[in-house]
Structure formats: C-alpha cells, structure tokens
Scaffold this motif. Structure first.
Motif, PDB file in Angstrom:
ATOM      1  N   LEU A 674      54.633  61.222 101.461  1.00  0.00           N
ATOM      2  CA  LEU A 674      55.988  61.291 100.892  1.00  0.00           C
ATOM      3  C   LEU A 674      56.891  61.977 101.901  1.00  0.00           C
ATOM      4  O   LEU A 674      56.847  63.189 102.057  1.00  0.00           O
ATOM      5  CB  LEU A 674      55.977  62.057  99.562  1.00  0.00           C
ATOM      6  N   ASP A 675      57.688  61.161 102.637  1.00  0.00           N
ATOM      7  CA  ASP A 675      58.566  61.711 103.682  1.00  0.00           C
ATOM      8  C   ASP A 675      59.762  60.782 103.840  1.00  0.00           C
ATOM      9  O   ASP A 675      59.626  59.553 103.697  1.00  0.00           O
ATOM     10  CB  ASP A 675      57.794  61.850 105.005  1.00  0.00           C
ATOM     11  N   ASP A 676      60.931  61.345 104.143  1.00  0.00           N
ATOM     12  CA  ASP A 676      62.138  60.518 104.271  1.00  0.00           C
ATOM     13  C   ASP A 676      62.308  59.968 105.680  1.00  0.00           C
ATOM     14  O   ASP A 676      63.232  59.214 105.944  1.00  0.00           O
ATOM     15  CB  ASP A 676      63.373  61.326 103.870  1.00  0.00           C
ATOM     16  N   GLU A 677      61.444  60.370 106.639  1.00  0.00           N
ATOM     17  CA  GLU A 677      61.507  59.864 108.004  1.00  0.00           C
ATOM     18  C   GLU A 677      60.549  58.663 108.125  1.00  0.00           C
ATOM     19  O   GLU A 677      59.327  58.810 107.946  1.00  0.00           O
ATOM     20  CB  GLU A 677      61.119  60.948 108.999  1.00  0.00           C
ATOM     21  N   ALA A 678      61.121  57.474 108.445  1.00  0.00           N
ATOM     22  CA  ALA A 678      60.308  56.256 108.522  1.00  0.00           C
ATOM     23  C   ALA A 678      59.252  56.356 109.609  1.00  0.00           C
ATOM     24  O   ALA A 678      58.093  55.958 109.417  1.00  0.00           O
ATOM     25  CB  ALA A 678      61.207  55.041 108.769  1.00  0.00           C
ATOM     26  N   THR A 698      55.858  56.437 101.106  1.00  0.00           N
ATOM     27  CA  THR A 698      57.148  56.172 100.456  1.00  0.00           C
ATOM     28  C   THR A 698      58.082  57.332 100.732  1.00  0.00           C
ATOM     29  O   THR A 698      57.641  58.441 101.065  1.00  0.00           O
ATOM     30  CB  THR A 698      56.978  56.003  98.945  1.00  0.00           C
ATOM     31  N   ASP A 699      59.404  57.037 100.582  1.00  0.00           N
ATOM     32  CA  ASP A 699      60.398  58.103 100.685  1.00  0.00           C
ATOM     33  C   ASP A 699      60.997  58.414  99.321  1.00  0.00           C
ATOM     34  O   ASP A 699      61.965  59.150  99.213  1.00  0.00           O
ATOM     35  CB  ASP A 699      61.509  57.718 101.661  1.00  0.00           C
ATOM     36  N   SER A 700      60.420  57.874  98.251  1.00  0.00           N
ATOM     37  CA  SER A 700      60.952  58.042  96.894  1.00  0.00           C
ATOM     38  C   SER A 700      59.990  58.856  96.061  1.00  0.00           C
ATOM     39  O   SER A 700      58.804  58.508  95.941  1.00  0.00           O
ATOM     40  CB  SER A 700      61.181  56.676  96.237  1.00  0.00           C
ATOM     41  N   MET A 722      63.693  66.364 100.687  1.00  0.00           N
ATOM     42  CA  MET A 722      63.852  64.947 100.377  1.00  0.00           C
ATOM     43  C   MET A 722      65.257  64.716  99.836  1.00  0.00           C
ATOM     44  O   MET A 722      65.832  65.582  99.167  1.00  0.00           O
ATOM     45  CB  MET A 722      62.814  64.509  99.331  1.00  0.00           C
ATOM     46  N   PRO A 723      65.837  63.520 100.054  1.00  0.00           N
ATOM     47  CA  PRO A 723      67.236  63.291  99.683  1.00  0.00           C
ATOM     48  C   PRO A 723      67.494  63.215  98.174  1.00  0.00           C
ATOM     49  O   PRO A 723      68.388  63.892  97.671  1.00  0.00           O
ATOM     50  CB  PRO A 723      67.576  61.970 100.378  1.00  0.00           C
ATOM     51  N   LEU A 724      66.726  62.416  97.428  1.00  0.00           N
ATOM     52  CA  LEU A 724      67.027  62.213  96.014  1.00  0.00           C
ATOM     53  C   LEU A 724      66.266  63.189  95.121  1.00  0.00           C
ATOM     54  O   LEU A 724      66.831  63.780  94.214  1.00  0.00           O
ATOM     55  CB  LEU A 724      66.677  60.772  95.619  1.00  0.00           C
ATOM     56  N   MET A 725      64.996  63.323  95.373  1.00  0.00           N
ATOM     57  CA  MET A 725      64.185  64.271  94.607  1.00  0.00           C
ATOM     58  C   MET A 725      63.498  65.203  95.606  1.00  0.00           C
ATOM     59  O   MET A 725      62.649  64.772  96.368  1.00  0.00           O
ATOM     60  CB  MET A 725      63.137  63.530  93.766  1.00  0.00           C
ATOM     61  N   ASP A 726      63.909  66.491  95.598  1.00  0.00           N
ATOM     62  CA  ASP A 726      63.335  67.411  96.579  1.00  0.00           C
ATOM     63  C   ASP A 726      61.884  67.744  96.215  1.00  0.00           C
ATOM     64  O   ASP A 726      61.396  67.406  95.129  1.00  0.00           O
ATOM     65  CB  ASP A 726      64.178  68.683  96.707  1.00  0.00           C
ATOM     66  N   GLY A 727      61.213  68.406  97.147  1.00  0.00           N
ATOM     67  CA  GLY A 727      59.791  68.657  96.977  1.00  0.00           C
ATOM     68  C   GLY A 727      59.472  69.538  95.778  1.00  0.00           C
ATOM     69  O   GLY A 727      58.470  69.335  95.094  1.00  0.00           O
ATOM     70  N   ARG A 728      60.292  70.521  95.481  1.00  0.00           N
ATOM     71  CA  ARG A 728      60.023  71.402  94.349  1.00  0.00           C
ATOM     72  C   ARG A 728      60.076  70.630  93.032  1.00  0.00           C
ATOM     73  O   ARG A 728      59.238  70.815  92.152  1.00  0.00           O
ATOM     74  CB  ARG A 728      61.025  72.556  94.334  1.00  0.00           C
TER      75      ARG A 728
END
Length: 791
Positions: A674-678, A698-700, A722-728
């Motif tokens: 789970l990471d936002d960097e492709a 995935t990034d979601s 993460m942009p939409l849903m952060d890790g916490r």
C-alpha cells in the motif's frame, strides 16, 4: 467516768477532727496532681494537725479523773505548738512572702515553746497543773463539769505561742491587704477576728474569770474553713483559666509557627521549651525530641573562620538580663551534618513582676542572603570594572562605535541565518521523505539490474556506481532527517578504510578540478561497530572544510590517515590551508561560530562564508559514537583534524548486536503493498515475486481493505502518508475488521523515526530507500510472527 461512753462535749471535737481530716486529704490530693502548688501541701498538714488536736481535746473532755485529764492536757499543749508550726508553714507558702526578720525569730520562739512543752511531759513534769475540776456553763442552762489542769508554766507558754502565731497571722493579713489581694485578705481577716474572740474567751475561762465553754477548738475549724476558701477559689479560678490558657497557648503556637525566622524558647536553666517550624528545619531537631534538652545540645554554634566553638548566648542573657546579639561569622552545626550561617539575637523572657523566666532566641539562615549579597558585590565590582573600561574606551569613541555597529550587523546576519536554518530544518523532514521515495527506485532497481546475468562488465560497474551513489544519497537524506529530528546512531560492523575510500571517491573529481590533491595513508584496521553514514559524513565535512581553507593557496594538498591504538581507532585530515587563529581554537565547534573568509584578504577564499554549523554537527556525530575530535593548527600554516573512536567489536559485550538474516522460512501466501508511489509499488511487487510471495499492490486504502476482507493477507507493506486515506485511518479500520486473520503490518517510510508511528499497531519499520536484503529480512520476520499468531 461519765455515764455516757462519750461525753457530750467531746462529740463536736470528734466531728471537727473528721472534717479537718477530710479537708486535709482533699488538699493533699490537689498537691499530688499539682506538685508545684506547695501551699496545698502545707495546708493539708495544718488540717491533719488540727484533726489530731481535736482528738486530744475529745480525750480531755472525756477524762474520768483529774490525773487522766492532766495527762490529756499535757499532750494537748505539746501538740498545739506542733500544729502552730504547720500553720506558720502554710501562711509562709500561702503569702509567698518570707520576712528576713519576723520568720527566723518566730521559728526560734516556737522551738523554745516545744522545748518547754517537752519538759512538761513525763517523765520530767517540770510544772504541776491545778487538780481542781473545771465547771463550765454555756449557755446558762447548759452546765458541763470535766477534769482539767488549768494552771502551770506550760499552759502559760502555750498561750504565748498562740499569741505569737496570731501576730504572724495578722502580719499575713496586712501583707495581702498591702498587695491589693482582697479575695485572700478578707476571709483571713474575718477568721482572724473570730479566732481573736475565741482565744480571749479561752484565756478568760482558763483564769476562771468567765465560766463558759472553750471556743478555740471551734475557732481553729473556722480558721481552716476561712483559709480553705481562698485556696479553693484559686482552684476554681485555675479551672476557668485553664481553657483561656489553652486558647492562649494555641494562639501563641500559631503565631510562633507563622514567624518567618527561627525561634527557640528556653527556661531559666537553658532547657528548650518551645520551637517553631523554621527552627526545626534549621537545627534538624523535631520539637518533641528537643523539648527539655539543653540548648547547647540542639544549637551548637562555631566561628565560621576559626571553626572554634562559640558560647551559647543564653548564658550571657541570663547573667546580664540584656538582649545579646550573635557574633559575626556564626555557623550553626545542624543535626545531620549540614551547616548554616546564621545571624540575630537572644533576649530575656520576663514575668509580669519583671523576673527573668527564660530566654527567647531568634535567628535566621543567611545562606540566601549571603548569596544575594555576594552577587550584589560581584555586580558592583563588575560595574566598577566596566565603568573603568568604558572610561578608557571613550578615548577612542569613533573606533569603538564603528566596531559596535559592525558587530550588530554581524549579529543581525547571524539571526537571519538562524531563522533560515530553522525554516530549513522544518522543511528537511519533508524534503528527505520525498527524496527517499525517489531514491527507492534508484537503489531498488539497481539491485535488481545487478542480478541480471547478461550484463556487460562495464554496464555492471556503472550500475554498481549508481547503487553506491544511491546508498550515499540515502545517508545524506538520513542526515537531513537527523538535522530536523536527531536520531541515535545505527551501529553496524564496518571497515573504516572502506568508508574513507568511498567518501574520497565521491569528492575526488571535484577536488582534482579545483587543484586539490588528496593522498591517503591507510593502515590495516579491524572491523568495528559504527554508523557508516555518519562517519562518512564527518569525513566529508572535514574534507570540504579543508578544500575551502586551501582556496587561493599555492600548495593545495590534503592527506587522510587512519590508524589503531590500544583502545581506539582514528582517522585524521591534514591540509595546507590558511589555518586557524589560536584564540579561535576553543570556539570552532560552537554552533554558528565561523571565521571562513575573514583572514583571506583579497584571495578567492574571502568569498567563502560559513553558517557555523558544519563542525558543530560533525562534533555531535563523533560524540554520538563515544569519540572525540581534536584540532592542531596555526594561522597561515594549515590544520589537522583527528577523530578518535572507541573500539567496539561486533562480539564485545555491550556492543550493538549484528543484524543477521533469520533462517529462511517457507514463503507462501499473499503480501499486500500500500503506497502512493507507482515506482515503489512496482519495485516491491518485483522483489516480492523474486522472494516467492504472492504480491498485490495498490494506492487505495479502500481497495486494500477489500483485499484483506476477501483474501488471506499475511503481511502488509504500507506507507503512512497516503492521499485519500492516511495510514493511521487505514490501520484503525483494518483492526476493526472481524472474522479475518489479522495481517502483520510493516511501515515503509522515508522519515525513519519511530515517533512517526508511535502508538500504532505495527510490527516493524523499514526505512526508505531500502535494499533487497532489508526487505527480505523484514518480511521473513513478519511472516514468522503471523504464523505464530495463527498457532
């Protein structure tokens, strides 16, 4: 013998004997509870004496013959003088007055009376009493006849002794009246009048001038009652005053403990009677332990300079009756070994009559006062020195003013630089994070590329250099993070010589371009535990400073040398630069101190300006390794910096444990990325496949939760930012899912500090950029932990 067993006239005497005995026992009980009130003891003796006297009177009145009556009369006369002695003792204690003239004569006379009375007793019988029966009437219709001896020398002396007692009694009444104590004077005066009438009556009867009953026995009882009244009144008043005294004591105690200075009160013998809280703190004695002790025991004082004991002030106060101040330089030796410089005085405690009843000692701790005084004196001396200095400086006012303006400009520039560095520090964490995200791909894909068999050797060398640069970049980014939020060293086995070679290879081309020659003298060294990145940064900082110091110099040469001692390993950087002034050597590691370019004149080096952080950060890194950095330099003749590090062997007790790869386990199951960097996702998928895991990326956060809900995911590699849903948020929702085998979470982050995921349910952290082995080891540990959870 009379027909009745007891003659009627003897009954009142026996009754009065019982009353006197009861009153005497009552006042003896009072004395047993209040031993200091001796008037009650003497009064009890009077009562007991009167009781015996009345018994003798009853025996006389009940005598059957003249001979028996004479014998009772002899003992009665003897006992009168004994009883009068107790009365005189009581009057003396009751009035609390002792006459230097009257009392000694009176006591001598009573001794004479006792001697004469003894001579009248058997076997001497110096005087002979009249043997005729005495017939008395009182009142006229009541006639009594009983046997009594009524004349003789002994009886005359007895009458005189009664008269002497009466005169002393009269003296006591006058004494009370003159003192204004009428509550005691009036009862005694009334009893004195009754007693006078009774004595006069008895003398008349004894001389047979008047035929009536003896009244002196009854007068003695009235005298006892009259004396008991003021004594009982005193007891009553004492009972009323007790409550007032307790209130007064409570108010006194409250006042005493509210005083800011220490207070100790003593009695006239120097024994402690009161202490307040401050005195308890300074002396180290609690009042219950100190009460009754000599002041010398709890208040030992010495001279501060000579250390000789000083005399306690209480003795001088009691001797002179004046207030006495403590000597200068007095030190109190407190219980427990502490010492306090003290000051103040001792004063006498006086009663209402002006008599000294004790001493009160008031003192205070001068420690803080002396400190303030010393600080004030130092400030005064400093002010005088500054005034003198300023007076001399006014002779060159223009130059001083110009220097001050220049100094202020420099301080302003340093302030601006400090603010800029603060802003840089705030941004450093974010910059390093983004930089690490980029470097992940460089380092990761270079490692994968190096595993390709069909690579040419030259291409493999190029990729190795790329990987080496990526590792160096990772070290720099971690240093940026340490600048923003300093972290502890990560000690791992390392070769110092290799660190030197790798660092020089990074700057060698740049140095050669600027005409700087780098030479090395690398001795054989053991592998020890240290942070390779930080030590490489230390060497890089020293080489950079050496390059700046050699700008504009004819000879530009830097030498790096390594070596090993008994308990240390070291490396040094020597240059042929401009050197460091002697007065600046002690300040070069101070933050924001820099002399770069100030001594360069018109050379190119003058353009190089420093912010004063390089050597400060370098020193901090060395200290984190438990090492030391030193410098030898002379202005214009170059400088040599030496870094000494303690030897820490990988297997030495207390050394950081070596990181070893866990035993290989069966790799199966799904791992979620789970990471936002492709690029990071692609790299991790590739690594996971090579390790034998099933990979899903995935990034979601929503997609990741859906995957976990439907498939058995063993490990999640996730970024917290993460942009939409952060890790916490993701972790919170993940742990709320029911009916699934909860996966083990590994955080992959570019910030590398545990504080970023403190309190979260994560297994471990992998810092970006990471190497293949780091991911492999972390996944093996996480997979093993997941299997242990499943049982």
């Amino acid at each position: 013998m009379n027909e009745l067993l007891i003659h009627a006239i003897a009954v009142p005497a026996l009754i009065m004997s019982g009353v006197s005995l009861y009153v005497g026992l009552y006042h003896l009980l009072i004395f047993s509870r209040r031993p200091l009130q001796r008037e009650h003891l003497s009064f009890a003796a009077c009562c007991f004496g009167l009781s015996v006297y009345n018994i003798l009177c009853a025996g006389l009145y009940n005598a059957d013959s003249i001979g028996e009556g004479v014998e009772w009369q002899r003992w009665q006369n003897a006992w009168v003088n004994v009883m009068l002695l107790t009365f005189i003792w009581f009057i003396s204690a009751f009035t609390q007055r002792k006459s230097s003239r009257v009392e000694p004569l009176l006591w001598l006379y009573l001794v004479f009376c006792l001697a004469v009375t003894a001579a009248n007793l058997p076997p001497w019988n110096v005087t002979i009493a009249d043997s005729a029966p005495l017939v008395l009437t009182w009142p006229g219709w009541f006639g009594v006849t009983y046997n009594e001896g009524v004349t003789g020398f002994g009886i005359d002396v007895n009458h005189l002794s009664v008269l002497a007692f009466y005169l002393y009694y009269f003296y006591a009444v006058i004494a009370f009246g003159r003192a204004g104590n009428w509550p005691k004077a009036w009862p005694l005066a009334v009893a004195m009048a009754i007693f006078f009438f009774a004595v006069f009556n008895d003398v008349m009867v004894g001389l047979k001038w008047f035929h009536s009953l003896y009244l002196v026995e009854y007068a003695y009882l009235l005298l006892i009652i009259a004396m008991a009244y003021p004594l009982s009144n005193d007891i009553l008043q004492a009972a009323f005053m007790k409550e007032e005294l307790e209130k007064s004591e409570e108010n006194l105690s409250t006042t005493l403990h509210s005083i800011g200075d220490a207070v100790i009160a003593t009695d006239i013998e120097g024994r402690v009677t009161k202490m307040n809280t401050v005195a308890e703190e300074l002396t180290g004695w609690d009042f219950p332990d100190a009460e009754g002790l000599s002041l010398n025991d709890i208040f030992p004082i010495i001279n501060e300079e000579t250390r000789m004991p000083l005399e306690n002030p209480v003795r001088e106060v009691l001797a002179t009756g004046r207030i006495v101040g403590l000597a200068n330089h007095t030190v109190l030796l407190a219980r427990g070994g502490r010492e306090y410089p003290i000051v103040d005085s001792a004063a006498p405690i006086r009663s209402r009559r002006g008599e000294i009843t004790g001493v009160v000692l008031v003192f205070r701790d001068q420690t803080e006062e002396r400190a303030h005084k010393k600080a004030l004196q130092e400030a005064h001396d400093l002010l005088e020195t500054r005034v003198k200095e300023r007076t001399h400086e006014l002779l060159d006012a223009n130059r001083a003013l110009a220097e001050e303006i220049e100094e202020r400009k420099s301080l302003q520039q340093q302030l601006i630089r400090s603010e800029q560095l603060a802003a840089i520090g705030t941004l450093a964490g974010g910059v390093a994070h983004e930089f690490n995200n980029i470097n992940v791909s460089v380092l990761g894909f270079s490692e994968i590329a190096l595993e390709q068999d069909e690579l040419k050797e030259t291409t493999r060398d190029f990729i190795k250099k790329i990987r080496q640069a990526a590792l160096r970049a990772r070290s720099i980014s971690r240093n940026l993070l340490n600048f923003a939020s300093p972290a502890r060293c990560a000690h791992t086995p390392a070769d110092l010589n290799q660190i030197v070679r790798d660092t020089i290879s990074l700057v060698e081309k740049e140095f050669r371009t600027e005409g700087v020659e780098i030479s090395t003298n690398l001795r054989e060294l053991p592998e020890i535990l240290l942070d390779s990145g930080q030590i490489g940064q230390v060497l890089l900082n020293l080489l950079t400073n050496a390059k700046h110091a050699m700008l504009g110099r004819e000879i530009k040469s830097a030498q790096v040398e390594t070596g090993v001692g008994k308990d240390e390993i070291y490396f040094s950087v020597a240059d042929t630069g401009c050197g460091i002034a002697v007065e600046d050597l002690s300040r070069i590691f101070t933050p924001f101190f820099s002399r770069k370019g100030e001594h360069a004149g018109q050379t190119p080096q003058a353009a190089v300006k420093g912010v004063g952080l390089g050597l400060s950060v370098t020193n901090t890194m060395v200290e984190q390794h438990g090492g030391k950095i030193s410098v030898e330099s002379e202005l214009g003749r170059g400088a040599t910096f030496t870094v000494r590090l303690p030897l820490r062997w990988p297997d030495k007790p207390g050394a950081a444990p070596l990181v070893k790869s866990p035993a290989k386990i069966g790799r199966a199951g799904k791992v979620l990325v789970l990471d936002d960097e492709a690029d990071t996702r692609d790299l991790l998928k590739l690594m996971l496949v090579k390790m034998g895991y099933q990979a899903f990326a995935t990034d979601s956060g929503e997609d990741a939760l859906a995957c976990v809900s439907h498939d058995e995911v063993r490990v999640i590699l996730m970024d917290l930012q993460m942009p939409l849903m952060d890790g916490r948020t993701f972790l919170s929702r993940l742990r709320a899912l029911e009916g699934i085998a909860q996966p083990v979470c590994l955080v992959i982050t570019g910030r590398q500090t545990a504080e970023n995921f403190a309190g979260l349910d994560v297994f471990d952290m992998v810092a970006k950029p990471f190497e293949f082995d780091e991911i492999e080891n972390a996944l093996d540990k996480a997979t093993k932990a997941w299997e242990q959870r499943q049982g």
